[in-house]
Design a protein around this motif. Structure first.
Motif, short mmCIF file in Angstrom:
data_model
loop_
_atom_site.label_atom_id
_atom_site.label_comp_id
_atom_site.label_asym_id
_atom_site.label_seq_id
_atom_site.Cartn_x
_atom_site.Cartn_y
_atom_site.Cartn_z
N ILE A 266 -4.63 85.58 19.30
CA ILE A 266 -4.60 84.32 20.28
C ILE A 266 -3.01 83.96 21.17
O ILE A 266 -3.24 83.76 21.52
CB ILE A 266 -4.83 83.38 18.87
CG1 ILE A 266 -6.35 83.54 18.73
CG2 ILE A 266 -4.89 81.80 19.94
CD1 ILE A 266 -6.98 82.87 17.99
N ALA B 78 -3.21 74.80 16.09
CA ALA B 78 -3.48 74.38 17.59
C ALA B 78 -4.08 74.43 18.38
O ALA B 78 -4.23 74.14 19.20
CB ALA B 78 -1.92 74.13 18.35
N CYS B 79 -4.70 75.87 17.90
CA CYS B 79 -5.29 76.58 18.59
C CYS B 79 -6.84 75.72 18.73
O CYS B 79 -7.31 75.55 19.77
CB CYS B 79 -5.68 78.28 18.72
SG CYS B 79 -5.80 79.08 16.61
N TYR C 19 2.18 76.40 12.02
CA TYR C 19 1.49 77.41 11.24
C TYR C 19 2.84 78.78 11.97
O TYR C 19 2.94 78.54 13.45
CB TYR C 19 0.51 78.18 11.26
CG TYR C 19 -0.53 77.26 10.47
CD1 TYR C 19 -0.37 77.31 9.22
CD2 TYR C 19 -1.49 76.75 11.04
CE1 TYR C 19 -1.35 75.86 8.16
CE2 TYR C 19 -2.43 75.28 10.11
CZ TYR C 19 -2.22 75.56 8.68
OH TYR C 19 -2.65 74.83 7.89
N CYS D 133 2.46 75.18 17.29
CA CYS D 133 1.94 75.07 16.20
C CYS D 133 2.26 75.27 14.89
O CYS D 133 3.46 75.45 14.69
CB CYS D 133 1.26 76.55 15.84
SG CYS D 133 -0.36 76.40 14.93
N TYR E 97 -0.79 79.41 22.82
CA TYR E 97 -0.94 78.45 21.67
C TYR E 97 0.48 78.39 20.72
O TYR E 97 0.42 77.31 19.65
CB TYR E 97 -1.95 78.18 21.09
CG TYR E 97 -3.33 77.44 21.72
CD1 TYR E 97 -3.82 76.84 22.03
CD2 TYR E 97 -4.61 78.69 22.21
CE1 TYR E 97 -4.67 76.00 23.28
CE2 TYR E 97 -5.30 78.08 22.06
CZ TYR E 97 -5.17 77.24 23.08
OH TYR E 97 -6.71 76.65 23.85
N CYS E 98 0.59 79.07 20.24
CA CYS E 98 1.31 79.43 18.62
C CYS E 98 2.99 78.80 19.21
O CYS E 98 2.79 78.26 17.59
CB CYS E 98 0.97 81.25 18.22
SG CYS E 98 -0.68 81.72 18.66
FE1 SF4 Z 1 -3.02 79.48 16.02
FE2 SF4 Z 1 -0.99 78.75 15.26
FE3 SF4 Z 1 -2.24 80.50 13.99
FE4 SF4 Z 1 -1.44 80.34 16.65
S1 SF4 Z 1 -0.77 80.38 14.81
S2 SF4 Z 1 -3.17 81.27 16.04
S3 SF4 Z 1 -2.05 78.33 17.61
S4 SF4 Z 1 -3.36 78.44 14.28
#
Ligand code: SF4
Ligand code: FAD
Ligand code: DLZ
Length: 518
Positions: free
Chosen positions: A431, A349-350, A443, A441, A437-438
């Motif tokens: 992040i 997502a980031c 992930y 996401c 973002y997370c």
């Molecule tokens: Fe980026 Fe997703 Fe990892 Fe958060 S979980 S740092 S949004 S890849």
């Protein structure tokens, strides 16, 4: 004594040294849109619009002052391919006693000017670019005896030299740097400020149509163009920032939010880099907001530090290190740049959000550039040439003197530590702390292993592992290396395997999930 005066697309300042002693009665100003500048990197569509529209408006401004301007448009059938070619063409059409130029912002053009000087029938005088607060000579003098070129010490010198935010010989507030107060997360429900941005004027609209026809296949969205293209628009944008946005700049400077590329940032780099704003004037105006009690010290100091400190410092490093700087590859990074840097098609997502912002606005703020795309390229070991080419191609404000030290030095550590004492490598935890973002996401930011684990995590530990022979003794990396060394051999192997799988997946394509599509 007629003089031919050359003005480049990022030299659109009336105070330009090449125009200093201009005599409208005899001199000719040459400005040219040329294919070589348009294609040496595949610029974002909005960057063409910015440069060509601003060049055309600047030429008109000079004409309004009674100056004769020879302006060559890209579509002109007689046009030469390069700036040097245009100078030689102008010299065929008239006789001049000399050619005067201001030093360009790139080694590539410095070399072109050297060749031009041999070919031209009149002498070429290249003057220093005085639109910076620190001259190249003063930077070299500061750097001369030093083993390490740390920005913080340069910044303190610049504060003393300019008197900005100083009380006598002491920094206002007792501290030089309020960086620790620049990392807050906006409380839930805080609305990001609305940014009034200029609508395209008639010149800009005409250039947009030309860019659509000529560079329609280049990266980026064209119809969202909303950058200042003349000094009045740039001043209006700066005024709005100083009055409404600057007070929040300090607190939320490092925060990243989904769908919000601008946050509390200045959005002034494009106008500043092409000469529509003056850096010292901006700093003095920001200081004025503090002294009038309208903006807090952490905001004003943080903002002044970016311009008086970072911007001047990276320029100094670019010229000091010479044309060979970009050939360095201290971490021997050799990988290709994954396709999603251009398409935004990734489940991260980031990364998807930053690429989408860059595509639509030709902009991402500093932490997005450094800690999302830059960090990922660093951890993946992408070759610096590919990363530099991407940064030059996608940002509205990309000019090599400022792009290269930031990307090559700061983000990639490809210079081996000239710009920073350690790589800005980070796992997903950073992040997660500095963004929203997370939560959105596909992930899992907390997981290091498994199909859903955040790619940054295994890549981060694997990066430390792969670079242990280079970075393991770096005192500033003692903590992560202590953690790495405390891992069992099985855990380290699991990370290596996970990182290998992650690299393969990121290069070959992730399964479709929460992708943001450009
Ligand atoms: Fe980026 Fe997703 Fe990892 Fe958060 S979980 S740092 S949004 S890849
Ligand atoms: P704000 O956050 O409001 O900051 C105010 C001003 O400070 C900027 O307009 C800029 O002139 C100056 N500034 C802040 N940080 C830096 C810095 N690290 N270096 C130089 N000036 C700085 N900046 C460019 O102008 N062109 C580039 O091509 C560029 N490439 C970058 C690549 C990477 C990998 C990174 C990490 C940073 C890069 N920067 C570049 C620096 C910085 O990210 C941008 O100047 C900033 O995001 C521009 O947005 P703004 O005007 O809203 O800045
Ligand atoms: C970025 C750019 C582009 C796209 N086109 C032109 C151009 O046609 N003519 C010109 O004078 N300048 C252009 N520029 C800006 C130059 O590339 C810039 O001056 C150099 O990169 C040095 O910073």
């Amino acid at each position: 004594m007629p003089v031919l005066r050359l003005v480049l697309g990022d030299q659109l300042s009336e105070s330009l040294s090449a125009l200093a002693d201009l005599d409208p009665a005899s001199d000719l100003v040459l400005m040219a849109e040329v294919m070589e500048e348009a294609t040496y990197v595949p610029h974002h569509k909005q960057k063409f619009v910015l440069v060509f529209s601003a060049m055309r408006q600047f030429a008109e401004r000079l004409r309004d002052r009674g100056v004769e301007v020879r302006y060559v448009r890209l579509g002109d059938p007689a046009a030469a391919a390069s700036l040097s070619g245009e100078v030689l063409r102008a010299l065929e059409d008239a006789t001049f006693d000399k050619i005067v130029a201001t030093e360009p912002g790139e080694w590539r053009l410095v070399q072109a000017f050297e060749t031009l000087a041999h070919l031209a029938p009149a002498p070429l005088e290249v003057r220093p670019d005085t639109r910076f607060i620190c001259s190249r000579v003063d930077f070299e003098t500061w750097a001369g005896p030093r083993r390490e070129l740390r920005m913080e010490f340069f910044y303190r010198l610049m504060r003393r030299k300019t008197g900005l935010l100083m009380e006598g010989d002491r920094p206002i507030g007792g501290q030089w740097n309020y960086d620790a107060e620049n990392r807050k997360r906006p409380p839930k429900g805080t609305a990001t400020p609305t940014r009034p941005r200029p609508s395209p004027n008639a010149t800009t609209l005409a250039v947009m149509a030309e860019v659509a026809a000529r560079f329609g296949d280049n990266f980026g969205r064209l119809d969202a163009f909303a950058w200042p293209t003349n000094a009045e628009e740039a001043k209006a944008a700066l005024d709005d920032f100083l009055i409404h946005i600057l007070p929040g700049f300090g607190d939320y400077q490092d925060f990243m939010a989904m769908g919000e590329p601008f946050m509390w940032h200045g959005l002034i780099s494009a106008a500043l880099n092409i000469g529509l704003l003056d850096p010292l004037d901006i700093c003095r105006r920001a200081e004025g907001e503090y002294r009038a009690g309208r903006a807090p010290l952490n905001a004003v100091e943080g903002f002044v530090r970016q311009i008086l400190g970072w911007r001047e410092y990276v320029r100094g490093v670019y010229w000091l290190e010479g044309p060979q700087y970009k050939a360095r590859n201290a971490l021997q990074a050799e990988a290709a740049l994954p396709e999603f840097f251009w398409t935004g098609r990734t489940n991260m997502a980031c990364v998807a959000d930053v690429v989408s912002g860059v595509h639509d606005q030709a902009y991402a703020h500093h932490i997005q550039r450094l800690m999302v795309t830059g960090n990922l390229a660093l951890l993946l070991g992408v070759h610096p040439d590919a990363v530099n080419a991407w940064y030059m191609a996608v940002f509205i404000d990309a000019f090599e003197w400022v792009e290269l030290p930031n990307t090559h030095g700061m983000a990639l550590f490809a210079d081996g530590g000239i710009m920073s004492s350690k790589p800005y490598a980070a796992s997903g935890a950073y992040i997660n702390r500095m963004s929203d973002y997370c939560g959105a996401c596909a992930y899992d930011v907390k997981a290091r292993l498994g199909e859903n684990a955040c790619p940054f995590n295994a890549l981060y530990w694997d990066f430390l592992s792969r670079q242990e022979h280079r970075l393991g003794a770096n005192i500033r990396m003692a903590l992560p290396y202590k953690t790495l060394r405390s891992m069992s051999p099985e855990a380290r192997t699991a990370i290596t395997d996970q990182a290998e799988r992650t690299r393969r997946t990121l290069h070959l394509g992730e399964p479709e999930a929460l992708r943001l599509k450009i």
